[in-house]
Every structure is written in structure tokens, then in C-alpha cells.
Design a protein around this motif. Structure first.
Motif, PDB file in Angstrom:
ATOM      1  N   MET A 100       0.831  -1.204   0.000  1.00 47.34           N
ATOM      2  CA  MET A 100       0.000   0.000   0.000  1.00 47.34           C
ATOM      3  C   MET A 100       0.872   1.263   0.000  1.00 47.34           C
ATOM      4  SD  MET A 100      -3.142   0.100  -0.343  1.00 47.34           S
ATOM      5  CE  MET A 100      -4.495   1.219  -0.281  1.00 47.34           C
ATOM      6  N   MET A 101       1.819   1.313   0.955  1.00 52.09           N
ATOM      7  CA  MET A 101       2.749   2.433   1.054  1.00 52.09           C
ATOM      8  C   MET A 101       3.439   2.692  -0.290  1.00 52.09           C
ATOM      9  SD  MET A 101       3.691   4.222   3.833  1.00 52.09           S
ATOM     10  CE  MET A 101       5.389   4.305   4.378  1.00 52.09           C
ATOM     11  N   ALA A 102       3.930   1.569  -0.856  1.00 53.13           N
ATOM     12  CA  ALA A 102       4.689   1.682  -2.098  1.00 53.13           C
ATOM     13  C   ALA A 102       3.815   2.239  -3.207  1.00 53.13           C
ATOM     14  CB  ALA A 102       5.253   0.316  -2.489  1.00 53.13           C
ATOM     15  N   PHE A 103       2.570   1.821  -3.210  1.00 53.30           N
ATOM     16  CA  PHE A 103       1.629   2.296  -4.210  1.00 53.30           C
ATOM     17  C   PHE A 103       1.472   3.809  -4.125  1.00 53.30           C
ATOM     18  CE2 PHE A 103      -2.854   3.516  -4.920  1.00 53.30           C
ATOM     19  CZ  PHE A 103      -2.885   3.359  -6.294  1.00 53.30           C
ATOM     20  N   TYR A 104       1.237   4.255  -2.899  1.00 50.75           N
ATOM     21  CA  TYR A 104       1.069   5.698  -2.710  1.00 50.75           C
ATOM     22  C   TYR A 104       2.347   6.444  -3.025  1.00 50.75           C
ATOM     23  CZ  TYR A 104      -3.484   4.996  -0.608  1.00 50.75           C
ATOM     24  OH  TYR A 104      -4.777   4.680  -0.398  1.00 50.75           O
ATOM     25  N   PHE A 105       3.478   5.814  -2.702  1.00 48.85           N
ATOM     26  CA  PHE A 105       4.751   6.472  -2.982  1.00 48.85           C
ATOM     27  C   PHE A 105       4.894   6.714  -4.483  1.00 48.85           C
ATOM     28  CE2 PHE A 105       9.346   6.633  -3.663  1.00 48.85           C
ATOM     29  CZ  PHE A 105       9.673   7.621  -2.749  1.00 48.85           C
ATOM     30  N   GLY A 106       4.505   5.682  -5.243  1.00 50.94           N
ATOM     31  CA  GLY A 106       4.537   5.824  -6.701  1.00 50.94           C
ATOM     32  C   GLY A 106       3.664   6.972  -7.160  1.00 50.94           C
ATOM     33  N   GLN A 107       2.475   7.043  -6.593  1.00 54.94           N
ATOM     34  CA  GLN A 107       1.555   8.142  -6.944  1.00 54.94           C
ATOM     35  C   GLN A 107       2.152   9.502  -6.622  1.00 54.94           C
ATOM     36  OE1 GLN A 107      -2.318   7.821  -5.212  1.00 54.94           O
ATOM     37  NE2 GLN A 107      -3.168   7.392  -7.229  1.00 54.94           N
ATOM     38  N   LEU A 108       2.811   9.523  -5.456  1.00 58.74           N
ATOM     39  CA  LEU A 108       3.400  10.780  -5.002  1.00 58.74           C
ATOM     40  C   LEU A 108       4.488  11.235  -5.981  1.00 58.74           C
ATOM     41  CD1 LEU A 108       2.735  12.452  -2.538  1.00 58.74           C
ATOM     42  CD2 LEU A 108       4.696  11.459  -1.377  1.00 58.74           C
ATOM     43  N   VAL A 109       5.277  10.267  -6.436  1.00 58.32           N
ATOM     44  CA  VAL A 109       6.324  10.591  -7.408  1.00 58.32           C
ATOM     45  C   VAL A 109       5.674  11.149  -8.677  1.00 58.32           C
ATOM     46  CG1 VAL A 109       8.115   9.626  -8.913  1.00 58.32           C
ATOM     47  CG2 VAL A 109       7.960   8.898  -6.516  1.00 58.32           C
ATOM     48  N   GLU A 110       4.548  10.543  -9.037  1.00 58.47           N
ATOM     49  CA  GLU A 110       3.849  10.971 -10.241  1.00 58.47           C
ATOM     50  C   GLU A 110       3.409  12.435 -10.154  1.00 58.47           C
ATOM     51  OE1 GLU A 110       0.136   8.857 -11.852  1.00 58.47           O
ATOM     52  OE2 GLU A 110       1.765   7.373 -11.807  1.00 58.47           O
ATOM     53  N   ILE A 111       2.888  12.820  -8.984  1.00 60.29           N
ATOM     54  CA  ILE A 111       2.377  14.190  -8.889  1.00 60.29           C
ATOM     55  C   ILE A 111       3.415  15.156  -8.334  1.00 60.29           C
ATOM     56  CG2 ILE A 111      -0.036  13.506  -8.663  1.00 60.29           C
ATOM     57  CD1 ILE A 111       0.298  14.266  -5.656  1.00 60.29           C
ATOM     58  N   PHE A 112       4.664  14.727  -8.301  1.00 57.60           N
ATOM     59  CA  PHE A 112       5.707  15.593  -7.745  1.00 57.60           C
ATOM     60  C   PHE A 112       5.779  16.964  -8.419  1.00 57.60           C
ATOM     61  CE2 PHE A 112      10.151  16.953  -7.056  1.00 57.60           C
ATOM     62  CZ  PHE A 112      10.085  17.060  -5.684  1.00 57.60           C
ATOM     63  N   PRO A 113       5.585  17.032  -9.738  1.00 55.53           N
ATOM     64  CA  PRO A 113       5.612  18.358 -10.380  1.00 55.53           C
ATOM     65  C   PRO A 113       4.634  19.340  -9.740  1.00 55.53           C
ATOM     66  CG  PRO A 113       5.634  16.661 -12.042  1.00 55.53           C
ATOM     67  CD  PRO A 113       5.463  15.954 -10.733  1.00 55.53           C
ATOM     68  N   PHE A 114       3.524  18.818  -9.279  1.00 55.26           N
ATOM     69  CA  PHE A 114       2.537  19.627  -8.577  1.00 55.26           C
ATOM     70  C   PHE A 114       3.171  20.291  -7.344  1.00 55.26           C
ATOM     71  CE2 PHE A 114      -1.779  19.319  -6.253  1.00 55.26           C
ATOM     72  CZ  PHE A 114      -2.184  20.524  -6.768  1.00 55.26           C
ATOM     73  N   PHE A 115       3.989  19.524  -6.640  1.00 56.95           N
ATOM     74  CA  PHE A 115       4.685  20.069  -5.471  1.00 56.95           C
ATOM     75  C   PHE A 115       5.683  21.145  -5.878  1.00 56.95           C
ATOM     76  CE2 PHE A 115       3.534  17.738  -1.678  1.00 56.95           C
ATOM     77  CZ  PHE A 115       2.789  16.705  -2.200  1.00 56.95           C
TER      78      PHE A 115
END
Ligand SMILES: Nc1ncnc2c1ncn2[C@@H]1O[C@H](COP(=O)(O)OP(=O)(O)OP(=O)(O)O)[C@@H](O)[C@H]1O
Ligand SMILES: [Mg+2]
Lengths: 222, 242, 217
Positions: free
Chosen positions: C1-16
């Protein structure tokens, strides 16, 4: 510009504001007490010279000082549940204020201790006092005088900081303003009243802080 | 050149200047002495309006000093002031200290102002120190720079407020020498000092103050050897025993 | 689960990164304006005019006596009531300028007050005007005293920009807040947000420590 300033509604909401003032005072009092304890412990670790205490303390202090309080609040508010810990908003908020002010207080105390004249410490060593005795009889009594004014300053900062808890729906003074705004849509009345109450608290604390500073300077002359 | 007419000044309830009447003609060297707190500093600080007065009139070069309409900048440019504590600007070199007013008040070109400043430094014997900061100088040297700074505006009057009191004894001489040289150039001077030797050597007149009033005036020899009042006699015996 | 969200987070990093850009923009503009306004107010606060001194004093007391978040609400909600439309970004800048300048004003006034009176008098005696005394003699010396606390104040102000997220400005904090709704990993999201703030403010903290140490010797 404020011709239709509605005092009647403010009066109507007065009980809500007073509840808010009480809650803010309560939150600030609890938080500053806990922060003082946290700060003393963190400072003791920071200056202890024992590596496994010193470095975590430094990390804690520096991390807190270099990130915004609001982010710390959100970190706990959204983060604790992911760890499976269920903490009510109020406690989360107090925890955040405690950790935040604790770091600043640790630095205030450290500055106070550092301000003690090296010669006095050497005199203590020469007369055979051990570390604890030197702390107890020479360093802390002197550091206290320099520390109290900035500590009272930190207390004022904490009261204002506690306003951010309204953003995680903790009931306190700023939240009262938000509540009134959402029910009546009179933001001017609501937030100017909130500001007025903060000013009252500020002046009480400031008067006390100034008074204590004068007292301390007075003592120094003697 | 300088004229006090019934000048009165209060600090709150304290009457620091009590009905002062005094005329200092061009070229005179006046020494002011008196016990601590008698109002000597206040008296000369009024001459360039570092202090306001509440009653009376002070006229310098036909200009009423405390008039609202008086051009203070112009007035002060003609009056050099030397402080007990030097008050050199610590963030500037010696040369910059001396050049500051000519450049910024008189709007003299930098190169020309530098020449003037170097001449004034030569006058106080400190040309070789022009590039250093005041903190690197001894007290006596600092006070000489302060005098050069005062002279840089080519003032008609120089005021000195205890110029040697903050100095170690071995440095007093070098500062007094500079002042004596100034006298020989005909400068109008008003000096608050307890240096009896200086007064006897160059002063035209000594003025003794106590409790905000002028108690006695006279030539240096008469004043120091045969004071007319008991208060002056007391004071002289006090500075002699020091 | 964590890893899944981590992947998502990497995906939206440009947003950050966009949030970081917004935070930097607000911080930069407000630091510059706060410094300029604060300098002027600090000079007013040290002026001879009692009226000016007290006027600035009241302003400072009002700003210091109330929480920044309340100030933002007041500015954001009240201006429209007076018929002045203020978008969130301008309201944020205005609030920052008002708040920051009051704090910097106090630092400047403190620095000016630390310059001995004799420096003013010496400058006045040689005919410098009040403005020249200030510009040539007092401010250059006061600058040395002002600088360390000023940089310390900058750190506080940069952190305070996070509060402007409450009126909807898409800064770093707001980005975290929006993200956490989609990716319910509060620790991860706000660790990332915190790390980005750390990147901006920690160098300044080190600079301020260095300046303070240098002042002390
Ligand atoms: N700014 C001020 N505010 C209030 N009182 C002042 C101020 N300046 C001087 N005084 C008081 O005025 C009196 C005269 O002061 P002044 O400095 O002129 O004395 P003085 O003769 O120069 O003494 P000293 O030899 O110590 O320099 C003193 O009692 C002093 O305390
Ligand atoms: Mg004096």
C-alpha cells in the motif's frame, strides 16, 4: 466604510467568543507548560555532550525551526491516523504547539546558559563544584534572569500560534470567528471582534513581560 | 561674534542656564570652567543649537540661532564642535571622517575635498593615518582627527567641550598643542576645560560657572591667582589638589 | 500500500514543485516589500515627531497583537465588503507586507536606537541635514546590528507564508493539503512538504547563526 457594522450580532455571539477566549487561554496554558518541559529536556540533551542524546535533540530543534508550524500541525493531523493512532483534534493541536514551542524554548534556555560568564564557571570548577552543582548554584540562577523575558515572549507567540488550530477545527477564539462567519456571513464583525480579544490577551501578557523585564534589570543593577 | 542675551534653559524643572549674558568678540579665546553639572556643556551646545533654549536669544554672526527660520545647516557649517568623547564615525576611515561634511554639506568635489582634508590632517599631524579606521587610533590621535574634522569646514568659530578629559595624561599634551596652534591662527574659540596651563597660556578670558549661572569672569591670571568669589576659590583649590 | 502511494506521489511531484515555486514567489516578493516598508517605518518610529512615532507604534501593536491567520481573514474578507476586489494572491502579498513590515520596523528601530546619540550630534554639528545624518552616519552603522535579527526574521516570514494557504493560494502547504485528500498518506505527504520548506529556510537559519556569531565577537 463600517457604517453598517452590526454590533447587535456581535453581542448575540458574545457567549461563543467568550468560550473561544477561554479555550484559547486553556490551550495556551497547557501548551506552554508542556513546551517548557519539552524545551528543558531538549536543551539538556542538546548540551549534554552525550552523542545519542545530543544529535537527536539537534535534529528535533532544527527540523522544527526550519518548517512552518502549520505544516507541523497538518503533519500530525493527517499523519497520526495513517500510523493508526487516533487522537482528537484538540490533543493533536496541543501536541503540535508543544513540540513547536519546545524547540524554540530549548534554544532560548541554551542561549541563557551560554550567556553565563566563562569565568564564573571556571571559578566553580576551581572551588571543586561538580557539573550538577555548577548548574544548580552558578549557571541556572544567572541564566534564569536572561531567559525569562524571551520565554514570556515565546508565550505571546504561542497564544497567537494557537490560532492555527482553528484550521483543524479545534474550538478556540479564531474558530469562533469562523463559525460566526459561516452562520451569518459577517466576516468583518467576526474577525475584528476576534482580533479585539487577541489584542486584549496580548496587552495583558505584554504588560506582564515588560514588567518582569524591568524587574530583572532592576535586580541586575544591585 | 557670539552673543547671549538673557538666555534661560530648563531640563524639566532643572534650571540649567540661568539668565546668561555673554559676548564673545571675534578672535577671542574663552575658557569656561566650573564644577560638574554647572551647565558648561549645555552652554556651548546651545551655540550651535544642539540644545534648544526656552528664553532669551543667542546671536552668532548676526544670525539668531534659535529662530525657526534660521538655516541650521549653514549656521553649523561655520561652527566647529569637538566633543569630549570624540564621536568619530567608526565605519569610515580617518580621511572619510574629515571629508564627509565638505562633500555633503558644501558639495565640494571629492578630489578637492580630499586635498582640504589632507591639509587639515597635516595641521593636526596625522597625515600618515588617513587610511585607517578610528578604532585603530589612540585617544589623543582620535581627538586630533575630531579637531581636523571640525576644521574641515573652515569654520569661523571652534567650540570644545572638555576635549582632553577622556584622555590618558600622556596624550593631553598633543591635543593641547594642536589647539594652541589654532589660537595663533586667530580662531575664535570657546573651550570648556579644566586645563589651567592651557588657559593661562592662551585664553583671553576665563568664565566660571556654577549652578547654571556665570559667577565670575576675568583674565586667566587674575582668575586663577586672585579669584573674587569664594565659590571660584573653592573650585580652583579643588582642581589644584587633583 | 505504502509503495503504491509512494509511486503516486512521485507521479504528482511536479505539482509540489509548482507549490514550491508559488511559495518562493510569495516569500521573495514579501521579503523585499517588508524590508523596504519596514525600513521606512523603522525610521519613522525613531523620528522626533511624537505623532509619527505613536502612529507607527499603534500599527506595530495591532500587527504583533493579533495572529497572522486572523489578519489574513480580515484582509481577504473585508476588502470585498468595501468594494475592493482582491484575489487571493494579492491579499496574501498585502497581508505579508503588513505583518512583516511591522516586525522589521521594530528591528530597524532597535538598530537605530543602538547608535550612540553622539554620532547624531557630531554629524549635526558639521551641518549635515537630518536625512544626511541618517543616511550617511546612522543607517550604515545600524545595518551591522540589524542584519542578524533581520535574517532571523526572514526565516520566520518564509515560514509564515504557509498561512496564506488558508485563503486558497496554491502554495506548498496548500498543495500538501489538496494532495492528502487524494493520497491518504499524511506522513509521507507532509514530510515531503516539510522537506521542501526545510530546503529554503535551513540555509537562511545557518546564515543567521553565522551572522549572530560574527556579531558576538
Ligand atoms: N538631556 C538632559 N536631560 C536632562 N537633564 C540634563 C540633560 N543634559 C544635562 N542635564 C543636566 O543639566 C545639568 C547641567 O549639565 P551639563 O552637562 O551642562 O553640565 P557640565 O557643567 O557640562 O558638567 P560636566 O562637567 O559633568 O560635564 C546637569 O545637572 C545635568 O544632569
Ligand atoms: Mg559637560
Amino acid at each position: 466604510m463600517l457604517t453598517d457594522f452590526n454590533f447587535r450580532v456581535i453581542w448575540e455571539y458574545m457567549p461563543l467568543f467568550l468560550t473561544g477566549v477561554r479555550a484559547t487561554a486553556f490551550i495556551a496554558a497547557v501548551s506552554i507548560t508542556l513546551a517548557l518541559i519539552t524545551g528543558i529536556i531538549a536543551c539538556a540533551c542538546r548540551i549534554s555532550g552525550i552523542k545519542i542524546l545530543k544529535y537527536p535533540a539537534i535534529a528535533y530543534i532544527e527540523l522544527i525551526r526550519s518548517t512552518p508550524l502549520l505544516v507541523q500541525i497538518y503533519f500530525l493531523y493527517f499523519g497520526l491516523p495513517t500510523l493508526g493512532v487516533r487522537v482528537p483534534e484538540l490533543q493533536t493541536g496541543i501536541l503540535a504547539l508543544m513540540l513547536n514551542s519546545g524547540a524554540y524554548i530549548a534554544e532560548i534556555i541554551r542561549a541563557g546558559i551560554n550567556s553565563v560568564d566563562e569565568g564564573h564557571i571556571e571559578a566553580g570548577i576551581s572551588s571543586g563544584l561538580n557539573y550538577v552543582q555548577r548548574m544548580r548554584f552558578i549557571i541556572l540562577p544567572q541564566a534564569l534572569g536572561v531567559t525569562i523575558p524571551p520565554l514570556l515572549g515565546q508565550n505571546i507567540v504561542l497564544v497567537k500560534d494557537s490560532a492555527l488550530l482553528s484550521l483543524i477545527s479545534v474550538v478556540e477564539l479564531t474558530r469562533s470567528g469562523q463559525t460566526m462567519t459561516s452562520e451569518r456571513f459577517m466576516p468583518a464583525e467576526a474577525f475584528l471582534t476576534v482580533a479585539f480579544f487577541y489584542m486584549c490577551i496580548y496587552f495583558c501578557l505584554k504588560t506582564f513581560a515588560d514588567w518582569s523585564q524591568r524587574k530583572l534589570i532592576f535586580r541586575e543593577v544591585y | 561674534m557670539i552673543e547671549f542675551k538673557n538666555v534661560n534653559k530648563w531640563f524639566g524643572k532643572l534650571h540649567v542656564l540661568n539668565d546668561i549674558n555673554l559676548t564673545i568678540p571675534k578672535g577671542e579665546v574663552l575658557v569656561i570652567c566650573g564644577p560638574s553639572g554647572s551647565g558648561k556643556s549645555t552652554l556651548i551646545r546651545c551655540i550651535n543649537r544642539l540644545e534648544p533654549i526656552q528664553k532669551g536669544k543667542i546671536i552668532v554672526n548676526d544670525v539668531p540661532v534659535h529662530d525657526k527660520a534660521t538655516n541650521l545647516t549653514k549656521l553649523r557649517a561655520d561652527i566647529g564642535f569637538v566633543f569630549q568623547q570624540f564621536h568619530l564615525y567608526p565605519h569610515m576611515t580617518v580621511l572619510e571622517n574629515v571629508m564627509l561634511a565638505p562633500v555633503n554639506v558644501k558639495k565640494i568635489a571629492k578630489s578637492k575635498a580630499e586635498k582640504i582634508a589632507m591639509k587639515k590632517l597635516e595641521q593636526v599631524g596625522l597625515t600618515e593615518k588617513s587610511g585607517v579606521h578610528p578604532a585603530q587610533l589612540s585617544g589623543g590621535q582620535q581627538q586630533r582627527v575630531a579637531i581636523a574634522r571640525g576644521l574641515a569646514m573652515s569654520p569661523k568659530i571652534m567650540l570644545f567641550d572638555e576635549p582632553t578629559s577622556a584622555l590618558d595624561p600622556e596624550m593631553i599634551g598633543e591635543v593641547l598643542d594642536v589647539m594652541v596652534n589654532l589660537v595663533s591662527e586667530g580662531m575664535t574659540m570657546c573651550v570648556v576645560t579644566h586645563e589651567m596651563g592651557f588657559a593661562k597660556k592662551v585664553a583671553n578670558r576665563v568664565l566660571f560657572m556654577d549652578e547654571g549661572a556665570i559667577v565670575e569672569t576675568g583674565t586667566p591670571d587674575k582668575f586663577f591667582d586672585n579669584p573674587k568669589t569664594d565659590r571660584a576659590a573653592n573650585f580652583i583649590s579643588m582642581i589644584l589638589t587633583h | 500500500m505504502m509503495a503504491f502511494y509512494f509511486g503516486q506521489l512521485v507521479e504528482i511531484f511536479p505539482f509540489f514543485l509548482k507549490g514550491l515555486w508559488m511559495t518562493s514567489k510569495i516569500a521573495f516578493i514579501s521579503l523585499v516589500s517588508c524590508t523596504l516598508i519596514g525600513l521606512v517605518l523603522g525610521i519613522f518610529r525613531s523620528s522626533n515627531s511624537i505623532i509619527l512615532r505613536h502612529l507607527v507604534g499603534v500599527y506595530v501593536a495591532f500587527v504583533r497583537g493579533t495572529p497572522f491567520v486572523v489578519q489574513i481573514f480580515i484582509i481577504f474578507f473585508i476588502f470585498p465588503e468595501w468594494g475592493i476586489q482582491l484575489e487571493a494572491f494579492s491579499a496574501a502579498l498585502l497581508a505579508m507586507a503588513i505583518m512583516g513590515s511591522a516586525f522589521i520596523c521594530e528591528i530597524v528601530a532597535g538598530g537605530i536606537a543602538a547608535i550612540p546619540k553622539g554620532q547624531w550630534e557630531a554629524a549635526a554639528s558639521s551641518g549635515l541635514t537630518n536625512l544626511q545624518q541618517l543616511r550617511l552616519i546612522v543607517i550604515p552603522q545600524a545595518m551591522k546590528i540589524i542584519l542578524p535579527p533581520l535574517v532571523g526574521q526572514y526565516v520566520l516570514l518564509i515560514k509564515d507564508t504557509s498561512v496564506v494557504s488558508v485563503i486558497g493560494v496554491m502554495d506548498l502547504t496548500r498543495v500538501g493539503w489538496v494532495t492528502v485528500v487524494r493520497i491518504p498518506e499524511g506522513l509521507m505527504v507532509f514530510t515531503l512538504v516539510g522537506a521542501l520548506y526545510f530546503m529554503i529556510s535551513y540555509p537562511l537559519i545557518l546564515l543567521s547563526n553565522y551572522l549572530e556569531r560574527r556579531m558576538a565577537v
